[in-house]
Every structure is written in C-alpha cells, then in structure tokens.
Design a protein around this motif. Structure first.
Motif, mmCIF file in Angstrom:
data_model
loop_
_atom_site.group_PDB
_atom_site.id
_atom_site.type_symbol
_atom_site.label_atom_id
_atom_site.label_comp_id
_atom_site.label_asym_id
_atom_site.label_seq_id
_atom_site.Cartn_x
_atom_site.Cartn_y
_atom_site.Cartn_z
ATOM 1 N N THR A 36 73.995 55.692 29.411
ATOM 2 C CA THR A 36 75.482 56.186 29.313
ATOM 3 C C THR A 36 76.001 55.211 28.080
ATOM 4 N N TRP A 37 76.609 55.969 27.282
ATOM 5 C CA TRP A 37 77.080 54.814 26.174
ATOM 6 C C TRP A 37 78.617 54.749 26.265
ATOM 7 N N LYS A 38 78.994 53.426 26.128
ATOM 8 C CA LYS A 38 80.574 53.208 26.057
ATOM 9 C C LYS A 38 81.081 52.465 24.783
ATOM 10 N N LYS A 39 82.069 53.130 24.418
ATOM 11 C CA LYS A 39 82.931 52.964 23.238
ATOM 12 C C LYS A 39 83.588 51.791 23.449
ATOM 13 N N SER A 40 83.869 50.949 22.247
ATOM 14 C CA SER A 40 84.446 49.820 22.086
ATOM 15 C C SER A 40 86.006 50.238 22.538
ATOM 16 N N SER A 41 86.620 49.311 22.845
ATOM 17 C CA SER A 41 88.123 49.194 23.290
ATOM 18 C C SER A 41 88.935 49.120 22.091
ATOM 19 N N GLU B 31 79.140 51.611 19.922
ATOM 20 C CA GLU B 31 78.976 51.925 21.307
ATOM 21 C C GLU B 31 77.859 51.250 22.046
ATOM 22 N N ALA C 58 75.195 50.683 25.435
ATOM 23 C CA ALA C 58 74.562 51.004 26.587
ATOM 24 C C ALA C 58 73.640 50.088 27.368
ATOM 25 N N HIS C 59 73.882 50.085 28.514
ATOM 26 C CA HIS C 59 73.027 49.167 29.295
ATOM 27 C C HIS C 59 71.510 49.988 29.498
ATOM 28 N N SER D 194 79.010 54.920 16.574
ATOM 29 C CA SER D 194 79.731 56.128 17.018
ATOM 30 C C SER D 194 79.853 56.992 16.022
#
Length: 57
Positions: free
Chosen positions: A2-7, A19, A21-22, A32
């Motif tokens: 699961t990729w998370k984009k920088s705030s 982005e 991901a763990h 991204s």
C-alpha cells in the motif's frame, strides 16, 4: 504493498512527490509520477534515521 503519498505533494494534480510503502522489514520509495519505474528499498531503521537527520537541519 500500500503506497502512501507525501503530504507535501506539489500543486496541480498533487502528483509531484514521492510515495512510501512499508514492505516489512523494509520501506520502499518510488516517484509518484512514474510508479512503474524503479523502486528504492531501505531497511526501515536506516530510513527512519535518514528522516531524523533531515529534521535536524
């Protein structure tokens, strides 16, 4: 993963960022704007130390 984009993503479409991901026990990083290209992977503790170093600046 699961990729998370920088705030802190850029303006416009919000796609000018990285982005993360763990991927136990590592963290993966990708651009991204080009998610199908190369992904960098680091041991989680090394990446956390890197971020802590950035915060000190």
């Amino acid at each position: 993963m699961t990729w998370k984009k920088s705030s802190y993503s850029g303006g416009g479409q919000g796609d000018a960022c990285v982005e993360v991901a763990h991927h136990h026990p590592h963290l993966a990083i990708r651009d991204s704007k080009a998610p199908d290209r190369a992904t960098l992977t680091f041991p989680a503790d090394t990446f956390v130390a890197f971020l802590d170093g950035l915060k000190e600046r």
